[in-house]
Design a protein around this motif. Structure first.
Motif, mmCIF file in Angstrom:
data_model
loop_
_atom_site.group_PDB
_atom_site.id
_atom_site.type_symbol
_atom_site.label_atom_id
_atom_site.label_comp_id
_atom_site.label_asym_id
_atom_site.label_seq_id
_atom_site.Cartn_x
_atom_site.Cartn_y
_atom_site.Cartn_z
ATOM 1 N N GLU B 7 -1.844 -2.427 -1.200
ATOM 2 C CA GLU B 7 -1.434 -2.672 -2.584
ATOM 3 C C GLU B 7 -2.282 -3.779 -3.153
ATOM 4 O O GLU B 7 -2.460 -4.812 -2.506
ATOM 5 C CB GLU B 7 0.028 -3.126 -2.609
ATOM 6 C CG GLU B 7 1.004 -2.038 -2.996
ATOM 7 C CD GLU B 7 2.403 -2.590 -3.187
ATOM 8 O OE1 GLU B 7 3.299 -2.104 -2.495
ATOM 9 O OE2 GLU B 7 2.587 -3.522 -4.007
ATOM 10 N N LYS B 8 -2.830 -3.529 -4.333
ATOM 11 C CA LYS B 8 -3.663 -4.555 -4.967
ATOM 12 C C LYS B 8 -3.421 -4.545 -6.462
ATOM 13 O O LYS B 8 -3.454 -3.490 -7.103
ATOM 14 C CB LYS B 8 -5.140 -4.269 -4.671
ATOM 15 C CG LYS B 8 -6.130 -5.078 -5.469
ATOM 16 C CD LYS B 8 -6.262 -6.478 -4.922
ATOM 17 C CE LYS B 8 -6.982 -7.399 -5.906
ATOM 18 N NZ LYS B 8 -6.757 -8.813 -5.611
ATOM 19 N N LYS B 9 -3.151 -5.743 -7.015
ATOM 20 C CA LYS B 9 -2.936 -5.833 -8.460
ATOM 21 C C LYS B 9 -4.260 -5.647 -9.181
ATOM 22 O O LYS B 9 -5.284 -6.193 -8.788
ATOM 23 C CB LYS B 9 -2.359 -7.204 -8.815
ATOM 24 C CG LYS B 9 -0.885 -7.320 -8.498
ATOM 25 C CD LYS B 9 -0.334 -8.650 -9.016
ATOM 26 C CE LYS B 9 1.053 -8.877 -8.467
ATOM 27 N NZ LYS B 9 1.195 -10.178 -7.806
ATOM 28 N N LEU B 10 -4.228 -4.858 -10.249
ATOM 29 C CA LEU B 10 -5.431 -4.644 -11.055
ATOM 30 C C LEU B 10 -5.244 -5.323 -12.391
ATOM 31 O O LEU B 10 -4.164 -5.293 -12.966
ATOM 32 C CB LEU B 10 -5.641 -3.150 -11.320
ATOM 33 C CG LEU B 10 -6.059 -2.249 -10.176
ATOM 34 C CD1 LEU B 10 -6.196 -0.834 -10.706
ATOM 35 C CD2 LEU B 10 -7.368 -2.711 -9.577
ATOM 36 N N GLU B 55 -3.200 -7.596 -1.754
ATOM 37 C CA GLU B 55 -2.037 -8.474 -1.536
ATOM 38 C C GLU B 55 -1.217 -8.035 -0.325
ATOM 39 O O GLU B 55 -0.665 -8.852 0.389
ATOM 40 C CB GLU B 55 -1.121 -8.476 -2.772
ATOM 41 C CG GLU B 55 -1.603 -9.358 -3.910
ATOM 42 C CD GLU B 55 -2.480 -8.576 -4.875
ATOM 43 O OE1 GLU B 55 -2.244 -7.369 -5.047
ATOM 44 O OE2 GLU B 55 -3.423 -9.174 -5.434
ATOM 45 N N LYS B 56 -1.113 -6.725 -0.165
ATOM 46 C CA LYS B 56 -0.252 -6.198 0.902
ATOM 47 C C LYS B 56 -0.950 -5.086 1.654
ATOM 48 O O LYS B 56 -1.858 -4.452 1.129
ATOM 49 C CB LYS B 56 1.027 -5.596 0.285
ATOM 50 C CG LYS B 56 2.019 -6.603 -0.234
ATOM 51 C CD LYS B 56 3.256 -5.857 -0.711
ATOM 52 C CE LYS B 56 4.059 -6.723 -1.670
ATOM 53 N NZ LYS B 56 5.037 -5.944 -2.414
ATOM 54 N N GLY B 57 -0.458 -4.824 2.864
ATOM 55 C CA GLY B 57 -0.856 -3.605 3.551
ATOM 56 C C GLY B 57 -1.764 -3.793 4.752
ATOM 57 O O GLY B 57 -1.973 -4.913 5.234
ATOM 58 N N THR B 58 -2.296 -2.652 5.219
ATOM 59 C CA THR B 58 -3.151 -2.648 6.407
ATOM 60 C C THR B 58 -4.319 -1.681 6.224
ATOM 61 O O THR B 58 -4.217 -0.686 5.508
ATOM 62 C CB THR B 58 -2.367 -2.173 7.650
ATOM 63 O OG1 THR B 58 -1.809 -0.883 7.369
ATOM 64 C CG2 THR B 58 -1.252 -3.114 8.049
ATOM 65 N N ILE B 59 -5.419 -2.012 6.865
ATOM 66 C CA ILE B 59 -6.551 -1.085 6.981
ATOM 67 C C ILE B 59 -6.907 -1.033 8.459
ATOM 68 O O ILE B 59 -7.244 -2.050 9.053
ATOM 69 C CB ILE B 59 -7.774 -1.570 6.175
ATOM 70 C CG1 ILE B 59 -7.429 -1.707 4.691
ATOM 71 C CG2 ILE B 59 -8.956 -0.618 6.368
ATOM 72 C CD1 ILE B 59 -8.510 -2.385 3.874
ATOM 73 N N VAL B 60 -6.770 0.141 9.050
ATOM 74 C CA VAL B 60 -7.081 0.281 10.475
ATOM 75 C C VAL B 60 -8.200 1.306 10.629
ATOM 76 O O VAL B 60 -8.114 2.417 10.131
ATOM 77 C CB VAL B 60 -5.842 0.728 11.272
ATOM 78 C CG1 VAL B 60 -6.173 0.840 12.761
ATOM 79 C CG2 VAL B 60 -4.699 -0.261 11.062
ATOM 80 N N ILE B 64 -8.937 -0.322 15.244
ATOM 81 C CA ILE B 64 -9.151 -1.766 15.048
ATOM 82 C C ILE B 64 -8.646 -2.171 13.660
ATOM 83 O O ILE B 64 -8.990 -1.533 12.660
ATOM 84 C CB ILE B 64 -10.645 -2.119 15.168
ATOM 85 C CG1 ILE B 64 -11.146 -1.747 16.565
ATOM 86 C CG2 ILE B 64 -10.889 -3.597 14.888
ATOM 87 C CD1 ILE B 64 -12.647 -1.673 16.673
ATOM 88 N N ALA B 65 -7.836 -3.223 13.614
ATOM 89 C CA ALA B 65 -7.303 -3.686 12.331
ATOM 90 C C ALA B 65 -8.386 -4.461 11.587
ATOM 91 O O ALA B 65 -8.847 -5.501 12.053
ATOM 92 C CB ALA B 65 -6.084 -4.554 12.555
ATOM 93 N N TRP B 66 -8.814 -3.928 10.455
ATOM 94 C CA TRP B 66 -9.762 -4.659 9.597
ATOM 95 C C TRP B 66 -8.994 -5.600 8.702
ATOM 96 O O TRP B 66 -9.456 -6.673 8.363
ATOM 97 C CB TRP B 66 -10.566 -3.685 8.730
ATOM 98 C CG TRP B 66 -11.716 -3.052 9.436
ATOM 99 C CD1 TRP B 66 -11.993 -3.123 10.783
ATOM 100 C CD2 TRP B 66 -12.755 -2.271 8.855
ATOM 101 N NE1 TRP B 66 -13.131 -2.441 11.058
ATOM 102 C CE2 TRP B 66 -13.631 -1.890 9.900
ATOM 103 C CE3 TRP B 66 -13.029 -1.840 7.547
ATOM 104 C CZ2 TRP B 66 -14.765 -1.121 9.680
ATOM 105 C CZ3 TRP B 66 -14.158 -1.059 7.332
ATOM 106 C CH2 TRP B 66 -15.015 -0.717 8.388
ATOM 107 N N PHE B 67 -7.823 -5.126 8.316
ATOM 108 C CA PHE B 67 -7.013 -5.944 7.431
ATOM 109 C C PHE B 67 -5.540 -5.724 7.747
ATOM 110 O O PHE B 67 -5.107 -4.594 7.981
ATOM 111 C CB PHE B 67 -7.288 -5.576 5.963
ATOM 112 C CG PHE B 67 -6.448 -6.356 4.990
ATOM 113 C CD1 PHE B 67 -6.758 -7.674 4.693
ATOM 114 C CD2 PHE B 67 -5.326 -5.788 4.401
ATOM 115 C CE1 PHE B 67 -5.971 -8.407 3.814
ATOM 116 C CE2 PHE B 67 -4.542 -6.514 3.514
ATOM 117 C CZ PHE B 67 -4.864 -7.824 3.222
ATOM 118 N N ASP B 68 -4.799 -6.820 7.811
ATOM 119 C CA ASP B 68 -3.362 -6.738 7.992
ATOM 120 C C ASP B 68 -2.761 -7.965 7.323
ATOM 121 O O ASP B 68 -2.893 -9.078 7.820
ATOM 122 C CB ASP B 68 -3.021 -6.698 9.488
ATOM 123 C CG ASP B 68 -1.539 -6.414 9.720
ATOM 124 O OD1 ASP B 68 -0.723 -6.747 8.827
ATOM 125 O OD2 ASP B 68 -1.195 -5.856 10.779
#
Lengths: 223, 204
Positions: B7-10, B55-60, B64-68
């Motif tokens: 989730e990302k505010k635009l 702001e929120k969430g995950t990228i796997v 491998i977790a790139w973002f959490d």
């Protein structure tokens, strides 16, 4: 004509410019990124010498580095260095006094570069330092040159600050601008003219060189 | 496999919008992202490259977790090995065609292959200022491929190319991306573009 003040002035300006290149460039880069209240305060402090009477700056430096108390006393006792009435004191004062001339143009030039340039470099696996060295700096060459020459020229022309913190000691802190003042005081106008003419010529040639170089640069990138 | 839930505010003219993405991409797949300007395509690509932090969430990616956001993991851009083609190309004005590629890789044979693919092999000593819009765009694509990325993110990458050049380039790219096993995301405001090439679509 005693050339010592001229050499002293050139030495002071050279060392000051070198120091400012080393500390000013990373500093300008840091300031060019992001906005925080803290950065605004730091930038305001760096910019103060532009608008403050040099004597005010010199006075506070004199207080701060007086070997009788505080910081100056500590420096004297711990490292045996004295910044008041010494050449290193002149260098320190000049670095502070000329800092906005180095940091200002470099910072604005960095801010004007598209953000995507650094971003592209990061996606290619390059660190921030590699990006700064290989992508950012080479693309602000004209501003970098202007900043360097202005810093040098501005240090040549210092008067108030060097008088306050350096005194007017022949061979040590008596730079060309002070020699002009002394000559006039002594009603030796011919000598005052000699020193003035040398300062005027050096500065004029420097400024012309920058203009010519930047004009040539602009031409090649527009062709 | 790339799994994304973010989730990302635009920032939009009409107040604030939230970009919500829940999506998985198979390895080696080519996906077209389409939608009007300002719908968040570029933001999404930059989030994947680590240039924008959601702001929120995950990228796997491949386990491998790139973002959490919760675990406070955010792999820096440099370590993600993503190729990125910027909409404005973002070519380095101080470097020649060859130098842009050499900045990205030391593999001379690979550079040669890329130059042939983009038909820039006769222009290696030119700086971006002396290239046409189409040549600049091709160079931007080649540079993004130079690191042999596992994930290729392209933002309107063919907008300055004529049809013939575009078709030829895409034909070459197809083969190359397959060889590299690169997962590719292509943002385009044109819904018809890339018809028949992309394996999947994603509407914004």
């Amino acid at each position: 004509m005693d050339l010592t003040p001229i050499w002293l002035t050139l030495k002071l300006a050279g060392i000051t410019t070198l120091i400012l290149l080393v500390i000013g460039l990373p500093f300008a880069w840091w300031l060019s990124r992001g906005k925080s209240f803290f950065k605004i305060i730091i930038e305001a402090i760096i910019t103060m010498p532009l608008v403050l009477p040099p004597s005010v700056l010199g006075f506070y430096l004199l207080l701060a580095f007086s070997p009788k108390h505080g910081l100056g006393k500590w420096l004297q006792e711990t490292f045996d260095v004295q910044f008041v009435f010494s050449f290193q004191g002149l260098v320190l004062a000049s670095v502070i006094y000329s800092m906005p001339f180095m940091i200002g143009p470099v910072k604005s030039a960095l801010q004007q570069l598209p953000k995507a340039l650094s971003e592209a470099s990061y996606t290619l696996g390059k660190t921030e330092w590699q990006t700064f060295k290989s992508v950012l700096l080479p693309n602000i060459k004209p501003s970098l040159l202007t900043a360097t020459v202005l810093t040098f020229a501005h240090t040549l022309g210092e008067f108030g600050v060097v008088l306050m913190i350096g005194g007017n000691i022949p061979g040590i802190t008596r730079v060309a601008s002070l020699a002009v003042y002394d000559s006039v005081e002594a009603q030796d106008y011919a000598m005052a003219n000699n020193y003035s003419l040398v300062l005027f010529s050096i500065t004029f040639v420097l400024v012309i060189a920058v203009f010519v170089f930047n004009k040539y640069q602009a031409k090649t990138s527009l062709e | 496999m790339i799994s994304i839930a973010i989730e990302k505010k635009l920032k939009a003219y009409s107040g604030q919008q939230v970009l919500q993405i829940n999506k998985q991409f198979a390895p080696g797949s080519i996906t077209k992202l389409y939608g009007p300007s300002g719908s968040g395509k570029t933001t999404f690509l930059k989030v994947l490259a680590g240039l924008i932090t959601p702001e929120k969430g995950t990228i796997v990616v491949n386990g491998i977790a790139w973002f959490d956001a919760e675990a406070k993991i955010n792999l820096p851009t440099q370590k993600r090995n993503t190729g990125f083609v910027f909409q404005q190309y973002a070519l380095f004005p101080n470097m020649t065609v060859k130098q842009q590629l050499e900045y990205a890789t030391t593999d001379e044979a690979w550079i040669k292959q890329l130059l042939l693919l983009g038909k820039l092999d006769t222009l290696t000593q030119h700086k971006p200022d002396h290239l046409s819009g189409g040549q600049q765009q091709r160079l931007a694509i080649l540079r993004a491929l130079a690191t042999k990325p596992k994930l290729l993110l392209m933002d309107e990458p063919f907008s300055a190319l004529d049809l013939k050049m575009k078709t030829e380039l895409i034909t070459g790219l197809k083969i190359l991306l397959k060889e590299l096993g690169t997962t590719t995301l292509i943002a385009s405001h044109n819904a018809q573009e890339l018809e028949g090439w992309a394996d999947g679509e994603m509407e914004f």
